[in-house]
Design a protein around this motif. Structure first.
Motif, mmCIF file in Angstrom:
data_model
loop_
_atom_site.group_PDB
_atom_site.id
_atom_site.type_symbol
_atom_site.label_atom_id
_atom_site.label_comp_id
_atom_site.label_asym_id
_atom_site.label_seq_id
_atom_site.Cartn_x
_atom_site.Cartn_y
_atom_site.Cartn_z
ATOM 1 N N PHE A 188 0.849 -1.196 0.000
ATOM 2 C CA PHE A 188 0.000 0.000 0.000
ATOM 3 C C PHE A 188 0.878 1.238 0.000
ATOM 4 O O PHE A 188 2.076 1.169 0.284
ATOM 5 C CB PHE A 188 -0.939 -0.016 1.208
ATOM 6 N N GLY A 189 0.290 2.377 -0.329
ATOM 7 C CA GLY A 189 1.037 3.623 -0.416
ATOM 8 C C GLY A 189 1.526 4.124 0.933
ATOM 9 O O GLY A 189 0.901 3.904 1.962
ATOM 10 N N ASP A 239 -4.143 4.218 -3.485
ATOM 11 C CA ASP A 239 -3.935 2.764 -3.517
ATOM 12 C C ASP A 239 -4.873 2.092 -4.514
ATOM 13 O O ASP A 239 -4.465 1.187 -5.250
ATOM 14 C CB ASP A 239 -4.148 2.161 -2.131
#
Length: 146
Positions: free
Chosen positions: A12-13, A126
């Protein structure tokens, strides 16, 4: 990612100000491998310097020099002391180039990645990223490159 540029895992970011050592602490995939919770039953053989085979279990991840020095994160050598270390480092660096090339392919295919994602939440970013990765893998199959 494999040699055919298929994306196998992504995280994920995270904030852009985080370096690799911080990011890896929050990456669920690498942490599961590090703790022995993922791919723990995978067996493979390595050759020692004297040519003797050694059976190993688990998994490892090829990284650059900016990551934590865990047993599952394998960076190239900074300084070579033998031809074998030099060959290993050249091979590892070529694999990292595949990753960078895949990022370039993604930017070429999906304009939103080239111009920057201007959304307000990590979840929205995301969603865009995971969608682009999924379509990229699908297009590899459609193009016959999988």
């Amino acid at each position: 990612m494999n040699h055919r540029r298929r994306i196998l895992s992504t995280t994920f970011g995270m904030p852009g100000r985080w370096n690799d050592k911080t990011v890896v602490r929050f990456d669920g995939f690498i942490n599961m491998i590090h703790r022995g919770l993922l791919y723990k039953d995978v067996e493979y053989e390595l050759y020692k310097e004297n040519g003797v085979k050694q059976k190993m279990k688990g998994a490892w991840i090829l990284v650059d020099g900016g990551y934590l020095k865990w047993s599952c994160t394998i960076p190239p050598f900074k300084n070579y002391t033998s031809c074998a270390e030099q060959r290993w480092s050249k091979w590892a660096e070529s694999m990292r180039k595949d990753v960078e090339c895949t990022f370039g392919i993604l930017k070429g295919r999906f304009r939103v990645l080239k111009t920057g994602i201007r959304l307000h939440t990590f979840e929205a970013v995301d969603d865009v990223w995971f969608t682009c990765c999924t379509f990229h893998n699908f297009l590899l199959e459609v193009d016959g490159l999988h």
